[in-house]
Design a protein around this motif. Structure first.
Motif, PDB file in Angstrom:
ATOM      1  N   ALA A 457       0.830  -1.207   0.000  1.00  0.00           N
ATOM      2  CA  ALA A 457       0.000   0.000   0.000  1.00  0.00           C
ATOM      3  C   ALA A 457       0.864   1.256   0.000  1.00  0.00           C
ATOM      4  O   ALA A 457       0.559   2.239  -0.689  1.00  0.00           O
ATOM      5  N   ARG A 458       1.955   1.217   0.749  1.00  0.00           N
ATOM      6  CA  ARG A 458       2.833   2.382   0.851  1.00  0.00           C
ATOM      7  C   ARG A 458       3.513   2.689  -0.474  1.00  0.00           C
ATOM      8  O   ARG A 458       3.768   3.849  -0.809  1.00  0.00           O
ATOM      9  N   THR A 459       3.801   1.665  -1.248  1.00  0.00           N
ATOM     10  CA  THR A 459       4.495   1.858  -2.533  1.00  0.00           C
ATOM     11  C   THR A 459       3.538   1.930  -3.723  1.00  0.00           C
ATOM     12  O   THR A 459       3.972   2.155  -4.851  1.00  0.00           O
ATOM     13  N   GLY A 460       2.253   1.717  -3.472  1.00  0.00           N
ATOM     14  CA  GLY A 460       1.264   1.856  -4.538  1.00  0.00           C
ATOM     15  C   GLY A 460       1.156   0.674  -5.467  1.00  0.00           C
ATOM     16  O   GLY A 460       0.684   0.812  -6.601  1.00  0.00           O
ATOM     17  N   ILE A 461       1.562  -0.521  -5.004  1.00  0.00           N
ATOM     18  CA  ILE A 461       1.450  -1.726  -5.830  1.00  0.00           C
ATOM     19  C   ILE A 461       0.185  -2.474  -5.448  1.00  0.00           C
ATOM     20  O   ILE A 461      -0.040  -2.769  -4.271  1.00  0.00           O
ATOM     21  N   HIS A 462      -0.645  -2.779  -6.437  1.00  0.00           N
ATOM     22  CA  HIS A 462      -1.832  -3.595  -6.201  1.00  0.00           C
ATOM     23  C   HIS A 462      -1.534  -5.020  -6.657  1.00  0.00           C
ATOM     24  O   HIS A 462      -1.318  -5.271  -7.847  1.00  0.00           O
ATOM     25  N   LEU A 463      -1.484  -5.954  -5.720  1.00  0.00           N
ATOM     26  CA  LEU A 463      -1.147  -7.343  -6.017  1.00  0.00           C
ATOM     27  C   LEU A 463      -2.420  -8.148  -6.237  1.00  0.00           C
ATOM     28  O   LEU A 463      -3.250  -8.270  -5.336  1.00  0.00           O
ATOM     29  N   LEU A 464      -2.552  -8.704  -7.429  1.00  0.00           N
ATOM     30  CA  LEU A 464      -3.693  -9.562  -7.752  1.00  0.00           C
ATOM     31  C   LEU A 464      -3.410 -10.975  -7.253  1.00  0.00           C
ATOM     32  O   LEU A 464      -2.349 -11.538  -7.542  1.00  0.00           O
TER      33      LEU A 464
END
Length: 576
Positions: A457-464
């Protein structure tokens, strides 16, 4: 007011976006009839505790017993300050009295938990009509009956179903006609790092309807996508209008619609008194309005979570895949192909660069397996081979999008977290700067621990999570992106209805008409149809299907042919 209850216009004054903005932001909440012996009341207290709003709780119970250390007032009139919202734990026969007493001290918003209304036969339906009429009389916005309430992370969560925290704030708005689904939905979303701007369970929709909350969310600046769980469409024309408004705004709408089977329709009716709609008609309406339809809770949460966070979509379907699993590569190739993606070969220049960087036994192809040879290398590296390969393949003009399978993150915070966090920060920067949209997924759908969830969340990555769910969600998003501009270009009138013709001319031919001629004639009377194009060749049919979206149906169009399926003239459920 008719015998059937107040008219829609009178109810609508209670459920405007402005009214709902106040409804979903209460500071002081009166729990009427709450006691520590009630699981519903304990759940509401715990939900409010998760949002840090217990200071605003006021308890009303004639017994005078305290509730989690909060003294109870014998009546709502004995409270020192007027509540912004009343949450009613009383039975159906006491709801009207409790609402009148709340209104007398200035309460204009209420959640009614009690069942026994429209889902309970004619007597219950009449009780619900009286409730709606009373709401108009009292100028009170009522959520329910048969509603568990709502969750608004960071503000308040008066919700009657147990919520396991923390509550993640995000940009996904959720509207449910079945509130108890949250016991499965919210833990699944939490484990994938998916937060929401609002979750509302509308219950029987006596006053506030699912469409009212839908409209509110379209206008809500904190919401970027809307997910709806529907058992029925009570206001189909309004739904179509709102769906088109969402399309104009660029706010994807994801729907999980129950009642596809006869058994499902009966279950929906028994649950909230809903009248389930014909599923084929509903499916066609969704497609015409640019709505994404899904078939399971997992697909619902995964797709909605991606649509609420992804800001870039590809303009084509040429997909590059980078992973460190040979078996995963094979599974992704199968899934991506089934979803209509083209796993085209990389350019010779990219292939040469990869051969120079990877072990000699690595197979340089798409999907690309970078192998696990890096794990035996001495020393530490901020990046992993799949990250470097991702940069190369994303820069290859042969591709419209790239999918990166992330190496598993530690579930707990490591003693030396610098390497992990530097790698994820670098990956996030790479994905942001990539020439084409980049997506990250894991091979299986496992819940994330608190540490990886906060790091991503802090780095802005959305993991599917998971191959089928992840690739399926990407495919939903790509189809939505492809269809949005054509639907907007066609305009609201086309999405909503066919224009009426005063005196449609009678067709010249006799006997069995062609479907094309029949559609034109019936369309003149305002009969709506699913989107269709008349074509004369296989290539024209393929192009039309791309414009209209999949799955598609191909039919022979010939005057005089009454039974097309008898001659093999109908092909259903084409995916490509």
């Amino acid at each position: 007011m008719s015998a059937a209850g107040p008219d829609a216009a009178a109810l609508r004054t209670l459920t405007t976006p402005a009214r709902l903005t106040r409804f979903f932001a209460p500071r002081i909440i009166a729990l009427i009839g709450a006691s520590e012996s009630s699981a519903w009341a304990r759940n509401v207290y715990q939900g409010l505790a998760l949002t840090g709003s217990t200071d605003g709780i006021r308890v009303v119970n004639p017994s005078g017993r305290s509730f989690f250390g909060i003294p109870a007032a014998a009546s709502i009139g004995d409270l020192d300050d007027a509540p912004d919202l009343a949450y009613l734990f009383v039975g159906p026969d006491r709801v009207e009295t409790a609402l009148r007493e709340a209104a007398a001290v200035g309460v204009r918003n209420a959640v009614v938990l009690a069942a026994g209304f429209s889902e309970a036969g004619e007597a219950g339906l009449e009780r619900q009509r009286r409730l709606a009429a009373l709401a108009v009389e009292l100028d009170m916005t009522v959520l329910g009956p048969n509603s568990l309430g709502f969750v608004r992370p960071g503000v308040a969560a008066p919700y009657g179903s147990g919520i396991r925290g923390p509550l993640l704030k995000g940009s996904l708005g959720l509207v449910l006609q079945s509130g108890s689904l949250t016991s499965a939905l919210m833990p699944f979303a939490l484990g994938r790092g998916i937060g929401c701007s609002l979750l509302a369970a509308v219950g029987n929709e006596a006053v506030v309807s699912s469409m009212d909350v839908f409209e509110y969310l379209i206008d809500d600046e904190d919401t970027r996508a809307v997910g709806l769980f529907l058992e029925t469409l009570r206001e189909p024309h309004r739904f179509m209008e709102l769906a088109f408004r969402a399309l104009e705004r660029g706010c994807p709408v994801i729907v999980l619609k129950a009642g596809r089977s006869d058994a499902g329709k009966r279950a929906a009716t028994a649950h909230t008194g809903a009248i389930a709609s014909d599923d084929a008609v509903v499916d066609a309406a969704f497609r015409q309005a640019g709505v994404i339809r899904v078939d399971s809770l997992e697909e619902f949460v995964t797709t909605a979570g991606l649509m609420a966070t992804q800001t870039r979509w590809p303009d084509g379907r040429r997909m590059a895949v980078v992973t460190s699993s040979g078996g995963g590569s094979n599974l992704i190739a199968d899934c991506a192909s089934e979803q209509g993606f083209d796993l085209t070969a990389m350019s010779p220049a990219t292939a040469a660069q990869l051969r120079a960087a990877l072990p000699p036994f690595a197979s340089v192809q798409n999907p690309l397996d970078v192998t696990g040879a890096w794990m035996s290398s001495a020393g530490a590296s901020v990046t992993k081979p799949e990250d470097n390969a991702l940069a190369l393949m994303a820069a290859d003009s042969e591709y419209d999008l790239v999918v990166h399978v992330m190496t598993a993150l530690p579930q707990d915070e490591p003693a030396d977290r610098g390497g992990v966090e530097a790698r994820i920060a670098g990956l996030a920067e790479l994905m942001r700067d990539a020439p084409v949209p980049a997506f990250t997924l894991s091979l299986v759908s496992l819940p994330l621990g608190e540490y990886p969830r906060e790091l991503l969340a802090r780095t802005g990555i959305h993991l599917l999570g998971g191959i089928e769910l992840g690739i399926g969600a990407i495919a939903h998003g790509v189809r939505w992106h492809e269809r949005r501009e054509p639907l907007l270009a066609a305009g609201r009138a086309t999405a909503m209805r066919r224009p009426l013709v005063a005196n449609p001319p009678a067709p010249a031919q006799e006997g069995v008409w062609s479907e094309h001629d029949a559609r034109i004639w019936l369309g003149g009377f305002g009969v709506p149809f699913v989107p269709v194009e008349l074509v004369g060749s296989a290539s024209d049919a393929a192009a039309a299907a791309d414009r209209l979206g999949f799955p598609a149906v191909v039919k022979v169009c010939q005057p005089g042919l009454a039974h097309k399926s008898d001659v093999g003239g109908v092909v259903l459920r084409l995916q490509t």
